[in-house]
Motif scaffolding. Sequence first.
Motif: not given
Length: 224
Positions: A31-33, A43-54
């Motif tokens: 999934m990295m490419p 999906y990336h925006i949602f995942w980035n939000n989770i990562m930033m909150n963590l």
Amino acid sequence: MMSNLFSVFDPSSSIFNISLNWLSTFLGLLMMPSLYWLMPSRYHIFWNNIMMNLHKEFKILLSPAGTNGSSFIFVSLFSMILFNNFMGLFPYIFTSTSHLTLTLTLALPLWLSFMLFGWINNTQHMFTHLIPQGTPAILMPFMVCIETISNIIRPGTLAVRLTANMIAGHLLLTLLGNTGNSLTILLTLLIMVQIALLVLESAVAMIQAYVFAVLSTLYSSEVN
């Protein structure tokens, strides 16, 4: 025929006697490419939000004394464990986090590096952690023993907690799935129970990844 109840979790897929089950741990690399696309997807925006909150939460737990950038280690750890937990919910994909081989490999080096860093750089601070504040003088030798033992078993508890939670749900799903042939009348009920357990396992997959990462962060904050 299974030799025992837990043999369903043993690696079994192999080519030329080389186990292929552990390759499921590296499925995330496929999934990295997509991360290098010019326009990020939802999906990336949602995942980035989770990562930033963590990242913000881990920075608070690490306190200002923590090394800059160390929170990214625990964010990456959370991502890896969460991905492997979810991969195990799909049929015919090996759950690598249900084996102590992986969980101890994650927990033991982390704990060992924290201990070496703490005892070498903050020796006096580490000694003060062995005796809680306000402990009576007569209880101090016992508290030192108790705190030392609790400190030593930390990597084991981290690894066993993750492994046991992953095995428990998968084992229950396997046992219920094997009774499907004998419960044709109650098949609809069995499917509903399986779906409910699958939802529960999805929640456990997220919670256990979060617990592992948060506890590792707390252990790291104690040595500063």
